[in-house]
Design an enzyme around this catalytic site. Structure first.
Site, PDB file in Angstrom:
ATOM      1  CD1 TRP A 152       0.983  -1.842  -2.937  1.00 28.67           C
ATOM      2  CD2 TRP A 152       1.951  -3.828  -2.611  1.00 28.67           C
ATOM      3  NE1 TRP A 152       1.489  -1.870  -1.655  1.00 28.67           N
ATOM      4  CE2 TRP A 152       2.082  -3.081  -1.429  1.00 28.67           C
ATOM      5  CE3 TRP A 152       2.484  -5.118  -2.649  1.00 28.67           C
ATOM      6  CZ2 TRP A 152       2.723  -3.571  -0.293  1.00 28.67           C
ATOM      7  CZ3 TRP A 152       3.123  -5.614  -1.526  1.00 28.67           C
ATOM      8  CH2 TRP A 152       3.234  -4.836  -0.352  1.00 28.67           C
ATOM      9  CE  LYS A 191     -10.694  -2.435   0.964  1.00 25.83           C
ATOM     10  NZ  LYS A 191     -10.825  -1.724   2.241  1.00 25.83           N
ATOM     11  CE  LYS A 230      -8.797   2.461   9.205  1.00 26.31           C
ATOM     12  NZ  LYS A 230      -9.109   1.078   9.067  1.00 26.31           N
ATOM     13  CB  CYS A 284      -1.046  -6.564  -8.991  1.00 25.68           C
ATOM     14  SG  CYS A 284       0.603  -6.450  -8.276  1.00 25.68           S
ATOM     15  NE  ARG A 292      -6.878  -6.752  -6.965  1.00 24.52           N
ATOM     16  CZ  ARG A 292      -7.417  -7.673  -6.168  1.00 24.52           C
ATOM     17  NH1 ARG A 292      -8.639  -7.498  -5.710  1.00 24.52           N
ATOM     18  NH2 ARG A 292      -6.754  -8.747  -5.832  1.00 24.52           N
ATOM     19  CD  GLU A 295      -9.634  -0.172  12.572  1.00 23.50           C
ATOM     20  OE1 GLU A 295      -8.636  -0.906  12.668  1.00 23.50           O
ATOM     21  OE2 GLU A 295     -10.070   0.223  11.467  1.00 23.50           O
ATOM     22  CD  GLU A 336      -5.348   2.099   6.808  1.00 21.79           C
ATOM     23  OE1 GLU A 336      -6.414   1.815   7.333  1.00 21.79           O
ATOM     24  OE2 GLU A 336      -4.773   1.330   6.022  1.00 21.79           O
ATOM     25  CG  ASN A 396      -2.612 -10.268  -7.790  1.00 20.06           C
ATOM     26  OD1 ASN A 396      -1.748  -9.907  -7.000  1.00 20.06           O
ATOM     27  ND2 ASN A 396      -3.870 -10.425  -7.443  1.00 20.06           N
ATOM     28  N   GLY A 397       0.577 -11.745  -7.592  1.00 24.18           N
ATOM     29  CA  GLY A 397       1.069 -12.806  -6.711  1.00 24.18           C
ATOM     30  C   GLY A 397       2.582 -12.748  -6.618  1.00 24.18           C
ATOM     31  CG  HIS A 408       3.406  -0.252  33.754  1.00 24.89           C
ATOM     32  ND1 HIS A 408       3.835  -0.451  35.047  1.00 24.89           N
ATOM     33  CD2 HIS A 408       2.051  -0.319  33.800  1.00 24.89           C
ATOM     34  CE1 HIS A 408       2.790  -0.663  35.837  1.00 24.89           C
ATOM     35  NE2 HIS A 408       1.696  -0.578  35.098  1.00 24.89           N
TER      36      HIS A 408
HETATM   37  O1  M6R Z   1      -9.191  -8.034   3.347  1.00 25.78           O
HETATM   38  P1  M6R Z   1      -8.745  -8.192   4.781  1.00 25.78           P
HETATM   39  O2  M6R Z   1      -9.810  -7.802   5.754  1.00 25.78           O
HETATM   40  O3  M6R Z   1      -8.228  -9.577   5.063  1.00 25.78           O
HETATM   41  O4  M6R Z   1      -7.553  -7.199   4.935  1.00 25.78           O
HETATM   42  C1  M6R Z   1      -6.805  -7.163   6.135  1.00 25.78           C
HETATM   43  C2  M6R Z   1      -5.946  -5.923   6.216  1.00 25.78           C
HETATM   44  O5  M6R Z   1      -5.026  -5.894   5.167  1.00 25.78           O
HETATM   45  C3  M6R Z   1      -6.790  -4.641   6.172  1.00 25.78           C
HETATM   46  O6  M6R Z   1      -7.750  -4.633   7.184  1.00 25.78           O
HETATM   47  C4  M6R Z   1      -5.878  -3.406   6.329  1.00 25.78           C
HETATM   48  O7  M6R Z   1      -5.325  -3.372   7.593  1.00 25.78           O
HETATM   49  C5  M6R Z   1      -6.671  -2.125   6.040  1.00 25.78           C
HETATM   50  N1  M6R Z   1      -5.953  -1.300   5.133  1.00 25.78           N
HETATM   51  C6  M6R Z   1      -6.910  -1.295   7.242  1.00 25.78           C
HETATM   52  O8  M6R Z   1      -7.655  -0.157   6.959  1.00 25.78           O
END
Ligand code: M6R
Length: 610
Positions: A76, A605, A487, A2, A27, A483, A490, A100-101, A506
């Site tokens: 969030w 984020k 990408k 958040c 966030r 990755e 998401e 936040n938390g 397999h």
């Molecule tokens: O801030 P961080 O690198 O620790 O975050 C880790 C993941 O939450 C972050 O990489 C997430 O997978 C991204 N949204 C991917 O694009």
């Protein structure tokens, strides 16, 4: 998770809070709200949806709302669906609180307060903190005592911004395991979840530590420690600029950040090598430690974990040290097999990811030497690791990580050279040549991919029509496939899976049918023939093949319908140009589908909850 903002000063807090929330929206963005002092009481306006929704509500229902002190929050959701009621701030007659938390013992606190006659109106854990402080304030009639007593009771992680109805102009802030900064400008004082929210007003920042309390008024910020003793903190002057936190003409932050990669790589490598690569090290990472290390454990989440997979490839290749890459949320609960001479590396863009932080703490408790590869200065993971290597991506605002990933990979590549050097496997000359490739050749070649993205755009139009896609590759290319798949998923909401190319047969190949898109990545020259065989296996079953391929690899004519050739970079570094290609492919595909690229659904984020 958040975003929190608070302001007390000489200007109207309402636009400052709404503007600060927009900067923090990455966030979390399912609901938002503000609380301000007005006519001797706290007024709270909050609503489900993006900040704009709440801004409309403020303008329509509270025209001319004016106050010089208030707090704001963008959410969030964890406990309770996104709704007006569950949004923050939570407010009683006495207290308004943003959080936040996660408050782990909220149910217990809730039932105690219900027994005392309190009524809860939301499903959130946060309301328990708000009402607890309210009840303690009714007993003590002292603001700080109420907060301190509540904190002794609360278990979990928090950054709180708190106002009391009978104390206009004052904001209290406390934190544990969630980020919070204070800042002072010419016209007032701020709290915020991160620096970008206050950059328009000031560069003078105070990073709060766990257990500290800040008391903000229009002219000052004072701090006390967990025992309540006043402490003096010196401000840091942030190097971040407004430009870094703005889109600067790009349609989305993600596209801007993809384009920033050449510079981010240059900055990161330059900051690591100083005069001589062998002087590049994290504090405490001595030659003896490197020689004695038998195993490296990397823990991270999401994209950072995928960078860890690339790091594993290079460390095993260049330094011949075995590497385990663990998803941080698993590492802490799996009773990992570790030896005291092992080295632990946490990778995190934000430096605040709760799972990665917890894995780091476990590694430290187990006596391991710990290194953090982190992008955000002064973040929790950076502060807690024995040594920190900062990546120089600059602020990454888009939820989908791009430039942070490439610089994490480059940093781990550099680390593999250093480890190889101290283990007698690399000479200085070889290392210097590799560094030159990273600082000169790689940025140029990435720019070539960026300039020539029309082909990628046209392929993305076809990909955008599908709902299931496979990415395949071998060795480092299988890590890239992971990755690439994340990408795409998401931001475009297309289901995709990443497979090691040789593994498909397999089981998973049963999912391939006429027209199923399969995207193969081939930068690993020595394995290209093997991957091509796997491509043919899927093509024979009707798959529609796209290959992202090192330009030096000759593909047989009949093997695929689309080829994205990417510039070759020596020493295994072609993964960088292939990365930019799949990032652009994901971006254009999501754009084609009309997705909210910078703020994909359900995501945030910075993931500061477990
Ligand atoms: O801030 P961080 O690198 O620790 O975050 C880790 C993941 O939450 C972050 O990489 C997430 O997978 C991204 N949204 C991917 O694009």
């Amino acid at each position: 998770m958040c975003g929190i903002i608070g302001y007390t000063g000489r200007k109207n807090a309402v636009p400052i809070l709404l503007d600060g929330l927009k900067a923090l929206e990455y966030r979390g963005y399912d609901s938002s709200g503000i609380s301000v002092f007005q006519d001797g009481r706290i007024t709270t306006v909050k609503s489900k949806g993006r900040i704009e929704e709440n801004e409309k509500k403020v303008n329509n229902e509270y025209p001319g709302l004016y106050s010089t002190c208030g707090t704001g929050h963008t959410r969030w959701a964890t406990h309770g669906e996104p709704s007006d009621i569950n949004s923050h701030p939570h407010t009683t007659e006495n207290v308004s609180l943003v959080h936040n938390g996660i408050i782990e013992n909220y149910a217990e606190i809730r039932s105690e307060l219900c027994n005392k006659g309190y009524t809860f109106i939301s499903e959130t854990d946060t309301e328990a903190a708000c009402l607890l402080i309210d009840s303690l304030y009714r007993e003590s009639h002292d603001h700080l005592t109420a907060i301190k007593t509540a904190l002794r009771r609360i278990k979990g992680s928090y950054a709180f911004g708190i106002m009391f109805g009978d104390n206009p102009g004052k904001i209290y802030a406390v934190k544990k395991d969630s980020p919070l900064i204070c800042a002072v400008s010419e016209h007032g004082a701020f709290i915020a979840s991160d620096i970008t929210a206050v950059l328009k007003h000031t560069r003078e920042i105070y990073i709060m530590n766990d257990g500290e309390t800040a008391e903000l008024s229009a002219d000052s910020v004072t701090f006390c420690d967990a025992e309540g003793k006043h402490i003096s903190k010196s401000p840091e002057i942030t190097e971040l600029s407004m430009e870094q936190a703005e889109k600067s003409g790009f349609a989305h932050f993600m596209l801007k950040e993809i384009h920033e990669q050449p510079q981010a790589i240059k900055r990161t490598v330059a900051s690591l090598i100083l005069n001589d690569i062998t002087s590049y090290t994290a504090p405490g990472l001595t030659a003896d430690r490197i020689k004695n290390c038998r195993h490296i454990h990397i823990a991270a989440c999401g994209t950072a974990m995928h960078a860890g997979l690339v790091g594993k490839y290079f460390i095993e290749k260049n330094a011949r040290i075995g590497v385990n890459v663990e998803i941080a949320s698993e590492f802490r609960y799996k009773n990992p097999v570790i030896d005291k001479d092992d080295i632990f590396i946490a990778i995190s863009q934000s430096g605040e990811t709760a799972d990665t932080l917890a894995a780091l703490r476990l590694a430290k408790e187990s006596g391991l030497f710990t290194i953090a590869v982190v992008n955000v200065k002064g973040s929790a993971i950076a502060r807690e690791a024995d040594g920190v290597i900062y990546t120089q991506a600059g602020p990454e605002i888009a939820v989908a990580s791009t430039k942070a990933y490439t610089v994490q990979c480059c940093t781990l590549f550099m680390l593999s050279l250093l480890l190889g050097y101290h283990r007698g496997l690399m000479t200085k000359d070889v290392i210097n040549e590799r560094c030159r490739l990273l600082t000169d050749t790689a940025p140029q070649k990435i720019n070539d991919v960026l300039k020539d993205s029309d082909k990628i755009l046209s392929i993305s139009k076809k990909i955008a029509e599908h709902e299931n896609i496979f990415f395949i590759g071998r060795c480092i290319d299988s890590s890239l496939a992971c990755e690439a798949s994340l990408k795409l998923k998401e931001i475009s909401y297309i289901h995709s899976e990443a497979y090691m190319a040789g593994e498909l047969k397999h089981g998973t190949i049963s999912l391939i049918k006429e027209g199923t898109p399969v995207i193969a990545i081939i930068t690993e020259n020595t394995l290209s023939e093997k991957t091509i065989s796997n491509i043919k296996e899927t093509a024979s079953r009707g798959a529609d093949i796209t290959v992202i391929c090192d330009e030096r690899i000759i593909l047989p004519k009949d093997v695929c319908s689309n080829i994205i050739y990417v510039p070759h970079i020596d020493s295994g570094l072609t993964f960088l140009t292939a990365t930019v290609a799949f990032q652009l492919l994901a971006y254009h595909t999501a754009n084609e589908r009309g997705c909210d690229i910078d703020k994909p659904r359900n995501l945030a984020k910075s993931v500061t909850v477990e």
